[in-house]
Design a protein around this motif. Structure first.
Motif, PDB file in Angstrom:
ATOM      1  N   THR A 184      38.192  40.009  41.595  1.00  0.00           N
ATOM      2  CA  THR A 184      37.845  40.508  39.945  1.00  0.00           C
ATOM      3  C   THR A 184      37.847  39.482  39.098  1.00  0.00           C
ATOM      4  N   TRP A 186      37.119  37.577  35.506  1.00  0.00           N
ATOM      5  CA  TRP A 186      37.400  37.767  34.044  1.00  0.00           C
ATOM      6  C   TRP A 186      36.143  36.837  33.345  1.00  0.00           C
ATOM      7  N   CYS A 223      43.041  39.925  36.312  1.00  0.00           N
ATOM      8  CA  CYS A 223      41.827  39.380  37.343  1.00  0.00           C
ATOM      9  C   CYS A 223      42.233  38.283  38.149  1.00  0.00           C
ATOM     10  N   ASP A 224      41.441  37.865  38.939  1.00  0.00           N
ATOM     11  CA  ASP A 224      41.664  36.929  40.132  1.00  0.00           C
ATOM     12  C   ASP A 224      41.284  35.533  39.690  1.00  0.00           C
ATOM     13  N   VAL A 317      32.318  39.129  45.137  1.00  0.00           N
ATOM     14  CA  VAL A 317      32.960  39.649  43.714  1.00  0.00           C
ATOM     15  C   VAL A 317      32.856  41.184  43.702  1.00  0.00           C
ATOM     16  N   GLN A 319      34.263  43.228  41.078  1.00  0.00           N
ATOM     17  CA  GLN A 319      34.625  43.751  39.730  1.00  0.00           C
ATOM     18  C   GLN A 319      34.437  42.695  38.689  1.00  0.00           C
ATOM     19  N   ARG A 321      35.086  41.956  34.488  1.00  0.00           N
ATOM     20  CA  ARG A 321      35.313  42.400  33.178  1.00  0.00           C
ATOM     21  C   ARG A 321      35.479  41.185  32.009  1.00  0.00           C
ATOM     22  N   GLU A 326      32.014  45.264  31.390  1.00  0.00           N
ATOM     23  CA  GLU A 326      32.910  45.933  32.490  1.00  0.00           C
ATOM     24  C   GLU A 326      32.023  46.498  33.717  1.00  0.00           C
ATOM     25  N   ALA A 328      31.086  47.208  38.092  1.00  0.00           N
ATOM     26  CA  ALA A 328      31.599  46.706  39.561  1.00  0.00           C
ATOM     27  C   ALA A 328      30.230  46.448  40.210  1.00  0.00           C
ATOM     28  N   GLY A 332      32.260  47.650  44.755  1.00  0.00           N
ATOM     29  CA  GLY A 332      33.566  46.975  44.782  1.00  0.00           C
ATOM     30  C   GLY A 332      33.680  46.558  46.386  1.00  0.00           C
TER      31      GLY A 332
END
Ligand SMILES: *Cc1c(COP(=O)(O)O)cnc(C)c1O
Length: 364
Positions: A184, A186, A223-224, A317, A319, A321, A326, A328, A332
């Protein structure tokens, strides 16, 4: 110094950890937590040139507190891996690319570059000394961190005089695991990573330091990783803090932002673009706008996206945001093209597939 085998002299007295301790450390090494027994070091002074190459015990360095690397971040680094081969041997992957990239990074930071042959010899000598530290379980490898820094003490804001090249090694499990858990991301739309004319294309410590606030923000947002936009228009997708990014479309094409001084020229990026062309995909190195990404993901025109770099190889990847976005990707889940490219690269790196481009550099 012409890169003969005698440049890095091994210290026979350097202690090695006992077999049982090494085995325990190799069972679950994580990433960048466990270090091997040795390090390679090489010094530069203007009067002697490159000299005093050693394979010695991996131990804390003694540095003057005013060293250029500490005061002004005059430090560049590389990230590469030694892979175990099916027959018990080991190989590097395109190591000359790392040597040359470190030379370009060094030039950008006013650092004396390490000749390619010495870079390669330092890396190879270290892996041979620590060959028992190459993890043999599926997906694991020995991560290598060559770095080069200004060591002379000075507050003067000008390039340093004396340098140290060092290589350390760390057994690594694959950091993002399998492709079953997509990232996810950012969108960092206020903090940027690189500006035109800046250091974005150099693998320098300062660029990483400057990315950490965005990484922390991504973490707070659940987020990751952070993904950076261009510094001028805050519109064009550039890359992650330590990985490039690629997009796959329903029409079978693959797109990635072009190199142009603000994006780090990844060896993984370059290799995947070649493999994608080999597979018959249409490859485009073209800018891609963040709003377009969202629109294409929602319409289904874009089917997959993945990040790529030496450490994680290929990380899908799932997601994305941000303050204004925002969406998917591919429901996902990791996509098929992502999976094919990842497998193709890994099979070559690990000596399990033919190597038509001559990328695999066998060490023993
Ligand atoms: C190292 C790095 C990459 C990936 O490069 P590889 O050679 O593929 O490991 C991508 N982006 C940044 C910012 C990096 O520092």
């Amino acid at each position: 110094m012409d890169g003969e085998a005698s440049v890095f002299v091994q210290d026979a007295a350097a202690p090695r950890r006992p077999e049982a301790e090494r085995q325990a450390a190799l069972r679950d090494p994580g990433f960048g937590r466990v270090f091997t027994d040795h390090m390679a070091t090489l010094r530069y002074t203007p009067d002697r040139g490159w000299h005093d190459g050693r394979i010695e015990a991996a131990a804390p360095l003694s540095l003057h507190p005013a060293a250029m690397a500490l005061q002004y971040a005059q430090l560049v680094f590389e990230g590469m891996k030694a892979y175990g081969l099916p027959d018990g041997g080991a190989a590097l992957f395109r190591p000359a690319e790392n040597a040359r990239r470190m030379q370009r990074s060094a030039a950008r930071m006013g650092i004396e570059p390490v000749p390619e042959a010495l870079f390669l010899e330092g890396v190879r000598s270290l892996v041979r000394a620590d060959r028992d530290w190459i993890p043999r379980q599926e997906g694991a490898s020995l991560y290598l961190r060559p770095f080069l820094m200004g060591t002379d003490p000075s507050f003067a804001v000008r390039p340093g005089r004396d340098y140290m090249f060092c290589v350390i090694a760390s057994p690594a499990a694959p950091i993002f695991g399998s492709t079953t858990k997509p990232l996810t991301l950012w969108i960092s739309d206020t903090l940027t990573r690189a500006a035109p004319g800046g250091t974005g294309a150099a693998k320098c410590a300062g660029s990483y330091g400057a990315s950490l606030q965005a990484v922390a923000e991504a973490g707070r947002e659940g987020c990751d990783q952070a993904i950076f936009l261009d510094a001028v228009e805050r519109r064009w997708i550039e890359e992650l803090g330590g990985m490039n990014i690629m997009f796959v479309f329903a029409d079978g094409s693959l797109r990635t932002p072009p190199l142009g001084g603000t994006i780090l020229p990844g060896v993984t990026r370059d290799s995947l673009l070649i493999l994608a062309r080999d597979m018959g995909l249409t490859v485009r190195e073209e800018p891609y706008a963040i709003d377009q990404w969202q629109e294409d993901a929602r319409s289904g025109r874009l089917t997959e996206a993945f990040a790529c770099g030496t450490a994680a190889v290929v990380a899908p990847v799932g997601q994305v945001r941000g303050r204004r976005h925002e969406f998917a990707i591919g429901g996902g889940q990791a996509g098929q093209v992502t999976e094919r490219l990842r497998t193709a690269l890994i099979e070559i790196q690990r000596g399990r597939a033919p190597d038509p481009h001559g990328w695999v550099d066998r060490l023993f």
